[in-house]
Design an enzyme around this catalytic site. Structure first.
Site, short mmCIF file in Angstrom:
data_model
loop_
_atom_site.label_atom_id
_atom_site.label_comp_id
_atom_site.label_asym_id
_atom_site.label_seq_id
_atom_site.Cartn_x
_atom_site.Cartn_y
_atom_site.Cartn_z
CG ASP A 173 44.36 44.15 33.00
OD1 ASP A 173 43.51 44.63 32.68
OD2 ASP A 173 45.16 43.10 33.55
CE LYS B 130 41.01 43.86 41.31
NZ LYS B 130 40.65 44.72 42.21
CB SER C 139 49.98 46.12 31.01
OG SER C 139 49.22 44.78 31.61
CE LYS D 109 52.69 45.77 36.68
NZ LYS D 109 52.28 46.15 35.77
P1 B16 Z 1 46.66 37.74 31.15
P2 B16 Z 1 48.09 44.52 34.24
C1 B16 Z 1 47.38 41.58 34.55
O1 B16 Z 1 47.27 43.22 34.26
C2 B16 Z 1 46.70 41.91 35.93
O2 B16 Z 1 45.94 42.74 36.50
C3 B16 Z 1 46.20 40.28 36.33
O3 B16 Z 1 44.81 40.12 36.97
C4 B16 Z 1 46.61 39.33 35.05
O4 B16 Z 1 46.29 37.48 35.80
C5 B16 Z 1 47.78 39.21 34.44
O5 B16 Z 1 47.41 41.09 34.21
C6 B16 Z 1 48.17 38.41 33.35
O6 B16 Z 1 47.23 38.76 32.34
O7 B16 Z 1 46.28 36.46 31.68
O8 B16 Z 1 46.42 38.81 30.92
O9 B16 Z 1 48.60 37.87 30.74
O10 B16 Z 1 47.62 44.95 36.05
O11 B16 Z 1 49.95 44.57 35.37
O12 B16 Z 1 47.93 45.23 33.54
MG MG Z 2 46.76 46.45 37.85
#
Ligand code: B16
Ligand code: MG
Length: 213
Positions: free
Chosen positions: A10, A44, A113, A144
């Site tokens: 993301d 984010k 991610s 993270k």
């Molecule tokens: P989910 P990344 C993160 O992705 C997003 O930046 C963050 O806004 C979101 O809350 C998190 O993933 C969890 O996402 O609800 O789909 O499990 O930037 O680490 O790729």
């Molecule tokens: Mg990100």
């Protein structure tokens, strides 16, 4: 020597923040308060449950753990409806060219991610085949800036952390890369990502030749 590139999802490969925003805002509105785009910046790179805690703090609402799980689940169901409509033309500009350059150079590609929806998103974008390893929110227990998500990626690829470059758009992600002894390219603004080795606005015109790691 660089053997692998590990990508956050993301904000680096795709802009899902806009869908997270719609889904979190509608939850906030149901709970009786507003949630702005500026508020959304704070979510984010943050995990789903931590995001909910931040949102509830903004609204001044306190809830028990069971209710919180239900609300996080409700938000996710709403969010998933949006990501299931995503198509490959939502891949951020320049990303695919860069992936192809890495393939030509024999450099491995991994995903690192926080999202538990990462596989759904990669499938929607038709990018799954580019990845030699995928580590997402379903595989890690430490968020993270803990480096776990990136270290697991390196381990799956069979390369040492010092041979990896992490691409990140969130400060906590840049810190995670540094904590894992990896190089880091920040995608976004130097004001936020100043700790990265180099910060670029995006992948358009970006090439490995610009890095002197
Ligand atoms: P989910 P990344 C993160 O992705 C997003 O930046 C963050 O806004 C979101 O809350 C998190 O993933 C969890 O996402 O609800 O789909 O499990 O930037 O680490 O790729
Ligand atoms: Mg990100």
């Amino acid at each position: 020597k660089i053997s692998a590139c590990i990508f956050d999802l993301d904000g680096v490969v795709v802009d899902t923040a806009k869908y997270h925003y719609i889904a979190w805002k509608s939850l906030a509105n149901e709970l009786g308060f507003d949630f702005t785009e500026e508020d959304n910046e704070r979510l984010k790179g943050v995990s789903r449950m931590r995001s909910l805690d931040i949102l509830l703090e903004i609204g001044g609402v306190e809830l028990d753990d069971k209710t919180k799980l239900e609300l996080a689940d409700k938000k996710n169901k709403n969010y998933v409806e949006y990501i299931l409509k995503m198509t490959p033309d939502e891949i951020l500009p320049g990303v695919k060219d860069f992936f192809n350059e890495l393939k030509e150079q024999g450099i491995k590609i991994a995903l690192g991610s926080a999202s538990k929806n990462a596989m759904t998103i990669l499938n929607q974008l038709e990018l799954t085949d580019y990845f030699d390893a995928v580590v997402d929110g379903t595989h890690v227990s430490n968020a993270k800036p803990d480096p776990e998500v990136f270290l697991k990626g390196a381990e799956l690829l069979g390369v040492s952390p010092s041979e990896c470059i992490v691409f990140e758009d969130a400060e906590a992600g840049v810190e995670a890369a540094i904590n894992g002894n990896m190089k880091c390219v920040g995608i976004g603004s130097p004001d936020v990502l100043g700790k990265a080795n180099i910060v670029v606005p995006g992948f358009v015109g970006f090439s490995m030749a610009q890095l002197n790691f």
